[in-house]
Design a protein around this motif. Structure first.
Motif, PDB file in Angstrom:
ATOM      1  N   LEU A 140      18.104  -1.145   9.820  1.00 54.22           N
ATOM      2  CA  LEU A 140      18.393   0.041   9.013  1.00 54.22           C
ATOM      3  C   LEU A 140      18.680  -0.323   7.568  1.00 54.22           C
ATOM      4  CD1 LEU A 140      21.953   1.566   9.373  1.00 54.22           C
ATOM      5  CD2 LEU A 140      21.435  -0.798   9.971  1.00 54.22           C
ATOM      6  N   ILE A 141      18.569   0.686   6.724  1.00 54.72           N
ATOM      7  CA  ILE A 141      19.039   0.616   5.345  1.00 54.72           C
ATOM      8  C   ILE A 141      20.176   1.616   5.234  1.00 54.72           C
ATOM      9  CG2 ILE A 141      18.462   0.841   2.907  1.00 54.72           C
ATOM     10  CD1 ILE A 141      15.529   0.392   3.684  1.00 54.72           C
ATOM     11  N   ALA A 142      21.386   1.131   4.996  1.00 59.22           N
ATOM     12  CA  ALA A 142      22.563   1.985   4.873  1.00 59.22           C
ATOM     13  C   ALA A 142      22.910   2.154   3.408  1.00 59.22           C
ATOM     14  CB  ALA A 142      23.748   1.384   5.625  1.00 59.22           C
ATOM     15  N   ALA A 148      11.858   2.820   2.406  1.00 58.76           N
ATOM     16  CA  ALA A 148      12.761   3.830   1.847  1.00 58.76           C
ATOM     17  C   ALA A 148      13.021   3.533   0.385  1.00 58.76           C
ATOM     18  CB  ALA A 148      14.073   3.865   2.617  1.00 58.76           C
ATOM     19  N   GLU A 149      13.359   4.568  -0.344  1.00 57.57           N
ATOM     20  CA  GLU A 149      13.751   4.436  -1.744  1.00 57.57           C
ATOM     21  C   GLU A 149      15.211   4.008  -1.797  1.00 57.57           C
ATOM     22  OE1 GLU A 149      12.429   4.705  -5.698  1.00 57.57           O
ATOM     23  OE2 GLU A 149      11.283   5.560  -4.041  1.00 57.57           O
ATOM     24  N   VAL A 150      15.507   2.970  -2.567  1.00 60.03           N
ATOM     25  CA  VAL A 150      16.891   2.519  -2.736  1.00 60.03           C
ATOM     26  C   VAL A 150      17.247   2.561  -4.214  1.00 60.03           C
ATOM     27  CG1 VAL A 150      16.832   1.058  -0.680  1.00 60.03           C
ATOM     28  CG2 VAL A 150      16.241   0.085  -2.898  1.00 60.03           C
ATOM     29  N   ALA A 202       0.825  -1.213   0.000  1.00 65.14           N
ATOM     30  CA  ALA A 202       0.000   0.000   0.000  1.00 65.14           C
ATOM     31  C   ALA A 202       0.857   1.259   0.000  1.00 65.14           C
ATOM     32  CB  ALA A 202      -0.926  -0.006   1.208  1.00 65.14           C
ATOM     33  N   ALA A 203       2.072   1.155   0.553  1.00 62.09           N
ATOM     34  CA  ALA A 203       2.987   2.294   0.582  1.00 62.09           C
ATOM     35  C   ALA A 203       3.872   2.361  -0.657  1.00 62.09           C
ATOM     36  CB  ALA A 203       3.857   2.231   1.838  1.00 62.09           C
ATOM     37  N   GLY A 204       3.681   1.421  -1.582  1.00 58.97           N
ATOM     38  CA  GLY A 204       4.436   1.453  -2.825  1.00 58.97           C
ATOM     39  C   GLY A 204       5.698   0.620  -2.832  1.00 58.97           C
ATOM     40  N   ALA A 205       5.950  -0.159  -1.774  1.00 67.71           N
ATOM     41  CA  ALA A 205       7.160  -0.983  -1.718  1.00 67.71           C
ATOM     42  C   ALA A 205       7.047  -2.154  -2.683  1.00 67.71           C
ATOM     43  CB  ALA A 205       7.402  -1.483  -0.307  1.00 67.71           C
ATOM     44  N   PRO A 234      22.314   6.493   6.731  1.00 70.63           N
ATOM     45  CA  PRO A 234      21.082   5.706   6.827  1.00 70.63           C
ATOM     46  C   PRO A 234      19.974   6.291   5.950  1.00 70.63           C
ATOM     47  CG  PRO A 234      21.369   7.065   8.789  1.00 70.63           C
ATOM     48  CD  PRO A 234      22.623   7.215   7.980  1.00 70.63           C
ATOM     49  N   LEU A 235      19.397   5.458   5.109  1.00 71.79           N
ATOM     50  CA  LEU A 235      18.228   5.854   4.332  1.00 71.79           C
ATOM     51  C   LEU A 235      16.964   5.726   5.174  1.00 71.79           C
ATOM     52  CD1 LEU A 235      19.096   4.072   0.960  1.00 71.79           C
ATOM     53  CD2 LEU A 235      19.577   6.431   1.631  1.00 71.79           C
ATOM     54  N   ALA A 236      16.990   4.804   6.129  1.00 69.23           N
ATOM     55  CA  ALA A 236      15.904   4.621   7.093  1.00 69.23           C
ATOM     56  C   ALA A 236      16.459   3.816   8.254  1.00 69.23           C
ATOM     57  CB  ALA A 236      14.724   3.897   6.460  1.00 69.23           C
ATOM     58  N   SER A 237      15.985   4.086   9.463  1.00 69.85           N
ATOM     59  CA  SER A 237      16.461   3.346  10.631  1.00 69.85           C
ATOM     60  C   SER A 237      15.353   3.248  11.659  1.00 69.85           C
ATOM     61  CB  SER A 237      17.703   4.009  11.235  1.00 69.85           C
ATOM     62  OG  SER A 237      17.420   5.349  11.615  1.00 69.85           O
TER      63      SER A 237
END
Length: 253
Positions: free
Chosen positions: A211-213, A232-234, A31-34, A219-222
């Motif tokens: 996290l996404i490093a 997060a967008e990667v 729903a969040a687009g992931a 960090p892109l998200a933690s």
């Protein structure tokens, strides 16, 4: 690509509850687009459940695989999750990645088993796994694997841009997500998605801090220490000047 990480409490061997929870998180992520949801190490049947690792382990392509693939397809969001895999007389600490159509993209067995419990429960893996994910060259490691710079470097040398890491990191080892994971990402210029449990499992407390490093170590998200769905967008390029040049500049003495 939007990537989701689910940091949640262990299921304590309740397989039905675990599959139901993954389905709910996949729907929320979609729903969040992931396009991909990553869940912790040995989510099925549970990390600190050695008596269940052999008893409940499943073959690749078995009931768990069929149901998890179906969840991904129903939600329209890929899934990467850790589970106990049986192959003949051996059991592996494994992770599988399915795409949004429920097609298996990759399957990986943990190489670096950690501590007496894991070494008693599982056989070590011996191969890397790389695959295409929404235009990115992706790979998987599991928990302790990512603490070894040589494994991350080997994947980067094989073209990996994104490394998905289901983990089960206890309280007291927060330096892994705070220091090791960002360092591994920056050393070779990859993005690392490191997803942990929170809460406790048979007396073992987990530290959270998923996290996404990014490839510049930022960090892109933690997450903190509570149940969290990170998105997060990667894959967004970073300025070349922010990338480490250690590998090119290294001089042996």
């Amino acid at each position: 690509m939007k990537l989701a990480l689910y940091q949640g409490p262990p299921i304590g061997g309740d397989i039905e509850a675990g599959i139901s929870r993954l389905g709910a998180q996949l729907e929320a992520a979609a729903a969040a687009g992931a396009r991909m949801l990553v869940a912790p190490e040995l989510f099925l049947p549970g990390y600190n459940q050695p008596e269940l690792h052999g008893a409940l382990s499943q073959p690749r392509g078995g009931d768990w695989s069929v149901r998890l693939s179906g969840l991904a397809r129903a939600a329209g969001c890929g899934l990467c999750v850790g589970w106990a895999e049986r192959d003949g007389d051996l059991v592996y600490n494994a992770a599988t990645c399915w795409d949004a159509d429920g097609t298996e993209l990759g399957h990986y067995r943990k190489i670096q088993l950690f501590g007496p419990m894991e070494k008693a429960s599982f056989a070590p893996g011996s191969d890397y796994c790389l695959f295409e994910l929404e235009g990115l060259r992706a790979a998987m490691l599991i928990c302790y694997d990512v603490e070894f710079a040589a494994h991350v470097k080997a994947l980067a040398e094989r073209g990996a841009e994104l490394i998905l890491v289901p983990t089960a990191n206890p309280v007291g080892f927060e330096h892994v997500s705070r220091v090791f994971v960002p360092a591994r990402a920056a050393e070779v210029g990859v993005t690392i998605a490191y997803v942990n449990f929170c809460g406790t499992d048979a007396g073992l407390s987990f530290g959270g801090e998923s996290l996404i490093a990014g490839p510049d170590a930022r960090p892109l998200a933690s997450a903190g220490t509570a149940e969290t769905l990170l998105i997060a967008e990667v894959g967004t390029p970073i300025a070349p000047g922010l990338r480490s040049t250690q590998l090119q500049d290294f001089r042996e003495v």
